[in-house]
Design an enzyme around this catalytic site. Structure first.
Site, PDB file in Angstrom:
ATOM      1  N   GLU A   1       0.683  -1.050   0.087  1.00 53.29           N
ATOM      2  CA  GLU A   1      -0.064  -0.072   0.102  1.00 53.29           C
ATOM      3  C   GLU A   1       0.890   1.322  -0.056  1.00 53.29           C
ATOM      4  OE1 GLU A   1      -2.880  -0.001  -0.746  1.00 53.29           O
ATOM      5  OE2 GLU A   1      -3.477  -2.225  -0.259  1.00 53.29           O
TER       6      GLU A   1
ATOM      7  N   HIS B   1      -6.004  -5.619 -10.520  1.00 55.16           N
ATOM      8  CA  HIS B   1      -5.290  -6.415  -9.525  1.00 55.16           C
ATOM      9  C   HIS B   1      -4.968  -7.828 -10.221  1.00 55.16           C
ATOM     10  CE1 HIS B   1      -7.484  -3.763  -6.748  1.00 55.16           C
ATOM     11  NE2 HIS B   1      -6.544  -3.811  -6.231  1.00 55.16           N
TER      12      HIS B   1
END
Length: 547
Positions: free
Chosen positions: A362, A449
């Site tokens: 992240e 993703h």
């Protein structure tokens, strides 16, 4: 012959940043030198940005840009031999140009060697007057978001539960598709049904209101202390009177707070009088905080000691980590607008998403935002996600925790799917049931993703090679598109190549063909154009069908 370059040296910053800084238990003050080094590195980065801004006019002239086009420096990299890589955003008649970013590569004497442009089209608009008013564009953008379905990190689709416009639409020039035209940029915010905040940037044509692009800016994943996942670790804390705080002045003041199951604000800074945090259980609210604070510190150290990068934005400023976000929130996300990480507690608030590779993943979105700013859609979106998977993996290897042995899988401990499987597999991405092992013409249409699988597979193969093998107690069997056999060059070299490509050659629109070219340029810079590493990069891209 191998060329030795600073991984990313800003002026003389590398010399200042070569010392290894370990995560350590301390009270409040780090050693006197640590803040000084950070301050000097930040000043040097600011100085080279000032040089880049000073070069903006001459560079624009050298590139034969139009009289209404201006360049604004965003980042700069200086190699030890004096070669400069100046990253610019562009404006046209004072309006931001979306897709106008470029990287100029200069010799030490200032002569331009080459240029990487996000879009090569010349910008010349017949009019700067929009045909539709801003409020009509805003209404269309908000309506478009209400009609969309967002996707959380590697989980099921989650529709937006609440949507509202944020701010006034901004007039821009849209150039990303190679057809420059006047457009509006509107931010539409909301909350998804699973509790993830949403902040979408929509580009609408200023002539007819057609939606040209959507970009979700909330990018998801997924003393001493004892964390849920990291085990017992040392922490750098800050003494404030009789209290010890989870705040690290030696790493830009980064800190960890308790949102207490809320979804907004900065939360309450974790502090106690014992300077010992957490007990490893989810019932102790400090345990997840230990994971988050240690993960942020390790990510900082990884970037600093591996690439000479002084924080996520390379400006010496630490990020905020917020734990206990929402209730039963099964996700984690980076939000560049607050420069912060947020972690949910998972199902039944008993499974926090604070694993260290998730933290590294992240926060690496923040590094990408500060450098290439890869569009979060299409193939560039897949490269954005892959960059975070790659660097999150490298953070896990850097930490080398007994409680979380490093491997080439993402989120294998948080059990987000509920069946004990990892979120993603770098060795064979398709094992998750949706990701692509190899490039094909449809890859850009996949969720980012899943389109990331091509680059993830590339990185694993470049690091470790193909075929069946056991690494650090984990078993892999990585295939190739062309049935070739690859040996690998090691993860450390592979990471250096990827980082240099990201910070020096990638632009906002880089696709897989562009990534191949960029990593070959990076390998040539670092190891030489005739090196084994350069040849390995070429062969590995071919092995994932990027030619």
């Amino acid at each position: 012959m191998k060329r030795k370059l600073a991984a990313v040296a800003v002026l003389s910053a590398t010399a200042l940043l070569t010392g290894v800084v370990q995560v350590s238990t301390s009270v409040a003050q780090a050693s006197p030198a640590a803040p000084s080094l950070q301050a000097q590195a930040a000043q040097q980065h600011a100085a080279v940005l000032a040089v880049a801004n000073g070069q903006a006019g001459p560079v624009a002239k050298a590139l034969a840009l139009g009289s209404q086009e201006k360049l604004v420096a965003k980042d700069a990299v200086v190699d030890r031999d004096g070669t400069r890589h100046l990253r610019y955003e562009r404006t046209y008649a004072g309006l931001p140009v979306i897709g106008g970013d470029l990287v100029v590569h200069q010799k030490a004497d200032g002569a331009v060697k080459s240029v990487n442009k996000a879009v090569s089209a010349r910008i010349a608009l017949p009019s700067l007057t929009p045909r539709i008013p801003a409020d009509q564009a805003a209404a269309g953008a908000t309506g478009a978001v209400k009609a969309t379905v967002g996707v959380t990190v590697d989980s099921d689709e989650s529709p937006l539960a609440d949507v509202h416009q944020a701010g006034t639409p901004e007039l821009v020039v849209w150039a990303t598709d190679g057809n420059p035209r006047l457009a509006y940029r509107t931010t539409v915010q909301g909350v998804r049904a699973d509790g993830t905040p949403s902040s979408q940037i929509l580009i609408t044509d200023a002539s007819d209101g057609k939606v040209l692009s959507t970009h979700e800016t909330i990018e998801t994943a997924a003393g001493t202390g004892t964390g849920v996942f990291v085990g017992q670790v040392p922490l750098t804390t800050n003494q404030n009177g009789s209290q010890f705080e989870l705040k690290d002045s030696s790493r830009g003041g980064q800190s960890t707070s308790d949102l207490n199951n809320g979804t907004s604000g900065n939360g309450s800074l974790f502090a106690n009088t014992s300077n010992t945090f957490g007990d490893g259980t989810v019932n102790n609210r400090e345990s997840a905080a230990v994971d988050a604070q240690f993960g942020a510190a390790t990510t900082w150290d990884f970037y600093k000691n591996t690439f000479g990068r002084n924080g996520i934005r390379n400006d010496g400023v630490g990020a905020l980590s917020r734990v206990h976000y929402g209730s039963n929130y099964v996700n984690a996300f980076w939000d560049d607008s607050c420069f912060c990480m947020s972690y949910g507690d998972g199902n039944n608030n008993t499974a926090p998403l604070t694993e260290i590779d998730v933290a590294g993943h992240e926060m690496s979105h923040g590094v990408t935002a500060a450098t290439a700013n890869l569009n979060y859609a299409g193939e560039s979106g897949g490269l954005n996600e892959a960059t975070s998977d790659i660097m999150g993996t490298m953070v896990e290897w850097y930490a080398n925790l007994p409680s979380n042995p490093p491997n080439y899988w993402i989120g294998e401990l948080i059990n987000l799917r509920g069946d004990g499987s990892p979120l993603r597999y770098l060795d064979q991405p398709s094992k998750d049931g949706a990701s692509a092992d190899y490039w094909d013409a449809n890859v850009g249409n996949l969720d980012v993703h899943y389109s990331s699988g091509v680059a993830n597979h590339f990185f694993y193969l470049l690091s470790e090679g193909s075929g069946a093998k056991s690494i650090n107690g984990f078993n892999y069997n990585s295939p190739t598109y062309d049935n070739s056999t690859l040996a690998g060059i090691g993860r450390d070299k592979a990471a250096q190549i990827w980082y240099r490509a990201l910070t020096t050659y990638f632009t906002s629109t880089t696709d897989y063909a562009g990534a191949r070219a960029a990593t070959l340029s990076a390998a040539s810079d670092l190891y030489g154009a005739n090196s084994a590493e350069y040849n390995a990069v070429a062969a590995t891209w071919t092995a994932v069908n990027v030619n």
